[in-house]
Design a protein around this motif. Structure first.
Motif, PDB file in Angstrom:
ATOM      1  N   LEU B  20      54.345 -26.879 -50.403  1.00  0.00           N
ATOM      2  CA  LEU B  20      55.628 -27.788 -49.724  1.00  0.00           C
ATOM      3  C   LEU B  20      55.040 -28.870 -51.307  1.00  0.00           C
ATOM      4  N   THR B  21      54.156 -29.512 -51.920  1.00  0.00           N
ATOM      5  CA  THR B  21      54.430 -30.800 -52.494  1.00  0.00           C
ATOM      6  C   THR B  21      55.258 -29.758 -53.680  1.00  0.00           C
ATOM      7  N   SER B  22      54.290 -28.601 -54.324  1.00  0.00           N
ATOM      8  CA  SER B  22      55.049 -28.524 -55.347  1.00  0.00           C
ATOM      9  C   SER B  22      56.941 -28.262 -55.303  1.00  0.00           C
ATOM     10  N   PHE B  23      57.041 -27.394 -53.917  1.00  0.00           N
ATOM     11  CA  PHE B  23      58.248 -27.211 -53.962  1.00  0.00           C
ATOM     12  C   PHE B  23      59.038 -28.665 -54.122  1.00  0.00           C
ATOM     13  N   PHE B  24      58.088 -29.294 -53.142  1.00  0.00           N
ATOM     14  CA  PHE B  24      59.305 -30.986 -53.419  1.00  0.00           C
ATOM     15  C   PHE B  24      58.894 -31.728 -54.662  1.00  0.00           C
ATOM     16  N   ALA B  25      58.595 -30.923 -55.709  1.00  0.00           N
ATOM     17  CA  ALA B  25      57.838 -31.871 -56.752  1.00  0.00           C
ATOM     18  C   ALA B  25      59.326 -30.792 -58.137  1.00  0.00           C
ATOM     19  N   ARG B  26      59.685 -29.726 -57.311  1.00  0.00           N
ATOM     20  CA  ARG B  26      60.404 -29.217 -58.473  1.00  0.00           C
ATOM     21  C   ARG B  26      62.312 -29.595 -57.313  1.00  0.00           C
ATOM     22  N   SER B  27      62.398 -30.054 -56.629  1.00  0.00           N
ATOM     23  CA  SER B  27      63.054 -30.532 -56.243  1.00  0.00           C
ATOM     24  C   SER B  27      63.901 -31.532 -56.510  1.00  0.00           C
ATOM     25  N   LYS B  28      62.555 -31.919 -56.516  1.00  0.00           N
ATOM     26  CA  LYS B  28      62.798 -33.918 -57.201  1.00  0.00           C
ATOM     27  C   LYS B  28      63.558 -33.963 -58.479  1.00  0.00           C
ATOM     28  N   SER B  29      63.443 -33.249 -59.180  1.00  0.00           N
ATOM     29  CA  SER B  29      63.192 -33.321 -60.508  1.00  0.00           C
ATOM     30  C   SER B  29      64.478 -32.808 -60.669  1.00  0.00           C
ATOM     31  N   ARG B  30      64.501 -31.564 -60.492  1.00  0.00           N
ATOM     32  CA  ARG B  30      66.291 -31.215 -60.075  1.00  0.00           C
ATOM     33  C   ARG B  30      67.413 -32.036 -60.101  1.00  0.00           C
ATOM     34  N   PRO B  36      70.407 -40.414 -59.746  1.00  0.00           N
ATOM     35  CA  PRO B  36      68.977 -40.535 -59.132  1.00  0.00           C
ATOM     36  C   PRO B  36      69.302 -40.982 -57.469  1.00  0.00           C
ATOM     37  N   ASP B  37      70.665 -41.063 -57.343  1.00  0.00           N
ATOM     38  CA  ASP B  37      70.428 -41.328 -55.698  1.00  0.00           C
ATOM     39  C   ASP B  37      70.172 -39.372 -55.183  1.00  0.00           C
ATOM     40  N   TYR B  38      70.625 -38.795 -55.422  1.00  0.00           N
ATOM     41  CA  TYR B  38      70.188 -37.480 -54.494  1.00  0.00           C
ATOM     42  C   TYR B  38      68.871 -37.148 -55.002  1.00  0.00           C
ATOM     43  N   ARG B  39      67.706 -37.573 -55.722  1.00  0.00           N
ATOM     44  CA  ARG B  39      66.615 -37.798 -55.642  1.00  0.00           C
ATOM     45  C   ARG B  39      65.506 -38.321 -54.821  1.00  0.00           C
ATOM     46  N   THR B  40      66.475 -39.374 -54.663  1.00  0.00           N
ATOM     47  CA  THR B  40      65.750 -40.356 -53.640  1.00  0.00           C
ATOM     48  C   THR B  40      66.264 -39.705 -51.675  1.00  0.00           C
ATOM     49  N   MET B  41      67.634 -38.421 -52.077  1.00  0.00           N
ATOM     50  CA  MET B  41      67.760 -38.228 -50.641  1.00  0.00           C
ATOM     51  C   MET B  41      66.220 -37.191 -50.713  1.00  0.00           C
ATOM     52  N   TRP B  42      65.854 -36.275 -51.726  1.00  0.00           N
ATOM     53  CA  TRP B  42      65.062 -35.405 -51.329  1.00  0.00           C
ATOM     54  C   TRP B  42      63.671 -36.691 -50.986  1.00  0.00           C
ATOM     55  N   GLU B  43      63.513 -36.795 -51.096  1.00  0.00           N
ATOM     56  CA  GLU B  43      62.120 -38.387 -51.270  1.00  0.00           C
ATOM     57  C   GLU B  43      62.114 -38.615 -49.413  1.00  0.00           C
ATOM     58  N   HIS B  44      63.647 -38.458 -49.337  1.00  0.00           N
ATOM     59  CA  HIS B  44      63.097 -38.849 -47.777  1.00  0.00           C
ATOM     60  C   HIS B  44      63.506 -37.733 -47.150  1.00  0.00           C
ATOM     61  N   LEU B  45      64.261 -36.518 -47.619  1.00  0.00           N
ATOM     62  CA  LEU B  45      63.373 -35.190 -46.533  1.00  0.00           C
ATOM     63  C   LEU B  45      62.180 -34.773 -46.760  1.00  0.00           C
ATOM     64  N   GLU B  46      61.004 -35.324 -48.137  1.00  0.00           N
ATOM     65  CA  GLU B  46      59.682 -34.705 -48.209  1.00  0.00           C
ATOM     66  C   GLU B  46      58.983 -35.656 -46.790  1.00  0.00           C
ATOM     67  N   THR B  47      59.440 -36.624 -46.801  1.00  0.00           N
ATOM     68  CA  THR B  47      59.237 -37.753 -45.663  1.00  0.00           C
ATOM     69  C   THR B  47      59.037 -37.019 -44.406  1.00  0.00           C
ATOM     70  N   CYS B  48      60.426 -35.914 -43.846  1.00  0.00           N
ATOM     71  CA  CYS B  48      60.007 -35.458 -43.016  1.00  0.00           C
ATOM     72  C   CYS B  48      59.071 -34.695 -42.610  1.00  0.00           C
ATOM     73  N   THR B  49      58.981 -34.121 -43.735  1.00  0.00           N
ATOM     74  CA  THR B  49      57.838 -32.961 -43.204  1.00  0.00           C
ATOM     75  C   THR B  49      56.153 -32.980 -43.613  1.00  0.00           C
ATOM     76  N   VAL B  50      56.100 -34.911 -44.115  1.00  0.00           N
ATOM     77  CA  VAL B  50      54.878 -35.513 -44.464  1.00  0.00           C
ATOM     78  C   VAL B  50      54.113 -35.243 -42.912  1.00  0.00           C
ATOM     79  N   GLY B  51      55.214 -36.204 -42.298  1.00  0.00           N
ATOM     80  CA  GLY B  51      54.344 -36.968 -40.831  1.00  0.00           C
ATOM     81  C   GLY B  51      54.363 -35.714 -39.690  1.00  0.00           C
ATOM     82  N   GLY B  52      54.996 -34.095 -39.709  1.00  0.00           N
ATOM     83  CA  GLY B  52      54.039 -33.385 -39.493  1.00  0.00           C
ATOM     84  C   GLY B  52      53.293 -33.023 -38.688  1.00  0.00           C
ATOM     85  N   LYS B  53      52.720 -32.318 -37.726  1.00  0.00           N
ATOM     86  CA  LYS B  53      51.399 -31.836 -37.761  1.00  0.00           C
ATOM     87  C   LYS B  53      51.689 -30.363 -38.074  1.00  0.00           C
TER      88      LYS B  53
END
Lengths: 356, 356
Positions: B20-30, B36-53
């Motif tokens: 997942l980390t590698s998937f989000f890294a690729r997506s943020k870079s794309r 830049p605002d699109y990258r920020t949205m991807w960062e928020h989306l990643e945050t959604c998955t990091v908090g879960g179990k």
């Protein structure tokens, strides 16, 4: 997209229709087994696709056929996948824009908003219920775009390249949609380059570049051909948007089906407006555009000012230049003459729109 | 899902995290390359998955490992795909429920609602902007669930079976979500069977059945094993929901993190309520539930009536019966003893929740 573009032959169109009809038949039957209301939702989703012109599928089929592809059912499946992507994007775009009709009839959200209202929900609850069903229906169309592509009977490398194209189309159009949502927070007109970037992300990639390239990939086209089609699609797709925005402001209401100044009243960001922002007429135009109650008289004044400032001419020239650049991308020996000839109708449509 | 369930070992969890980390890294870079605002949205989306179990990935990995699977990176990719599906469903579920927080912090929609409000949008416009970004972000998570699955390096038949499982998970949860949206239009309590069907569609399929089955399919499990895991997942998933709903009404607020009567006030359809609807206490319960300003005192009375009517005992028994049925599905010789032992913690959690 436009009804005037005639591309793939009727047999090809029929094949795409058949793939979609069979897909929806399977889905409705699966849904019925879960709940009758779920089947009904699938029926409404199918209605969304039936009314359209299936422009993207026709691009896939045209390129594939003109490159000599013979596995037409396979191509029709790829084409149908792009149609489902389009369905998903318009259903979700209507949610984002809080639009409850499309082509003059209730869309998915509108259908369920009306249903909820008829059952006694308050307007705001009914609206939210409608939008919620829109979210769900769009999700199903989106996931089934991938699903149909996964069914394509081809080698692994081709399947992966097709997957990359679908992915790029979704990735780009989501970016365009996001920037659109965030845009109203910044009232300054964007530089024309940004407007064109947006048009590329939101429309050109998924409506032109990706379907054209998918047809070529499936027909075994090499990278030079696929890149040339990408460049053609990018330029013609942006040109189409520039032309469409000109029509939105200057076009005949009876042809566009829109109130002649709805784009102006909504403050839509277009190349036309970006050009005008650099001219001495801008303060007066900006004042009129800022008026939420813009009238027909006000809109007529904006039109006059857009012409007087030279913005209309600039935008018209831009569309023509982009169309020319698009055609120049289709050079031999990378692009066979038959394909170049076959794609000409698309650029003709843009040229006609600009002249109209 | 629940933090108390310990399944796959930490190395397996680490692998899923890495995918997942590698998937989000690729997506943020794309995304960065687009805006830049699109990258920020991807960062928020990643945050959604990091908090879960990452409960669903752990199911995939546990089954796969216990069946002797050794291609752990491949399994982690399948597992990550189910996590993205989960992310997509919760992001869109929050849009449908107009929830702007999750686990006490702003979710994607909440983040963008706050941003819009800070930039001067009216509350209703800011809310809609937030929900719109939620639609877009959920679409990206959904399409990338398919995308990750498409990257799995396995034979065609296995890939297709995995695709079928992901498809079934999405198809079922969309049905559950739709029926949930349409439900408030009909105030009559549903028969308990319908409530359980809903729980299956909305939660059990994508959270239990499909990930368990995906682990088995990837490990080369035969149909009997895959079916047994499906039955286990169905029963335990529904049992989990019944138990969760009991806790929502009778649980300790400090543990559930919810106001003790929010489920009651929202008129949530649960097995508990369906049982109560057949009892003489129902008219009084219904009157209290219909009150949008239900107080702590009113909620306490509802709880007393639910106990007195026997509904609480019936629901508790149902959860226990379903848990028992789940375990009975895991019979030898179809299901190896090691797998049965490895899955026992899941049923223990349900049993503990019911006793709590």
């Amino acid at each position: 997209m436009d009804k005037e573009i005639t591309l793939a032959g009727s047999t090809d169109s029929q094949l795409v229709d058949d793939v979609l009809t069979s897909f929806f038949a399977r889905s409705k039957s699966r849904a019925e087994a879960m709940h009758p209301d779920y089947r009904t939702m699938w029926e409404h989703l199918e209605t969304c696709t039936v009314g359209g012109k299936r422009f993207r599928p026709r691009l896939v089929m045209t390129v594939y056929s003109l490159l000599g592809g013979t596995e037409r059912v396979t191509a029709a499946t790829v084409a149908a996948s792009f149609e489902l992507l389009h369905t998903s994007l318009i259903v979700h775009d209507d949610v984002v824009d809080r639009d409850f009709t499309r082509r003059g009839i209730p869309n998915v959200s509108g259908t369920y908003r009306n249903l909820a209202a008829a059952q006694g929900s308050s307007p705001s609850r009914a609206e939210h219920a409608g939008l919620s069903v829109g979210v769900i229906a769009g999700d199903l169309a989106l996931s089934n775009a991938y699903r149909l592509l996964g069914e394509v009977d081809t080698d692994l490398a081709t399947r992966q390249r097709l997957g990359d194209l679908l992915d790029e189309a979704i990735f780009a159009s989501a970016a365009g949609e996001l920037l659109d949502v965030l845009a109203p927070f910044d009232p300054t007109p964007q530089p024309v380059e940004e407007v064109l970037d947006m048009a590329r992300l939101k429309t050109a990639v998924y409506s032109f570049e990706a379907p054209l390239q998918a047809g070529a990939v499936l027909a075994g086209g090499d990278d030079l051909l696929v890149n040339a089609l990408g460049e053609f699609g990018r330029c013609i797709g942006i040109a189409y948007q520039v032309a469409d925005d000109l029509i939105g402001v200057f076009g005949d209401e009876s042809r566009t089906g829109k109130v002649g100044w709805s784009d102006l009243r909504e403050g839509k960001r277009t190349a036309l407006i970006s050009y005008a922002a650099d001219q001495p007429q801008w303060p007066r135009i900006a004042a009129l555009l800022a008026d939420p109650d813009l009238t027909a008289t006000g809109a007529a004044e904006v039109r006059e000012l857009l012409i007087e400032s030279g913005a209309r001419d600039q935008a018209t020239r831009l569309a023509a230049d982009l169309t020319e650049r698009a055609l120049q991308a289709l050079v031999e020996p990378y692009v066979p003459q038959a394909l170049r000839d076959g794609l000409a109708p698309i650029s003709d449509v843009v040229s006609e729109r600009v002249r109209a």
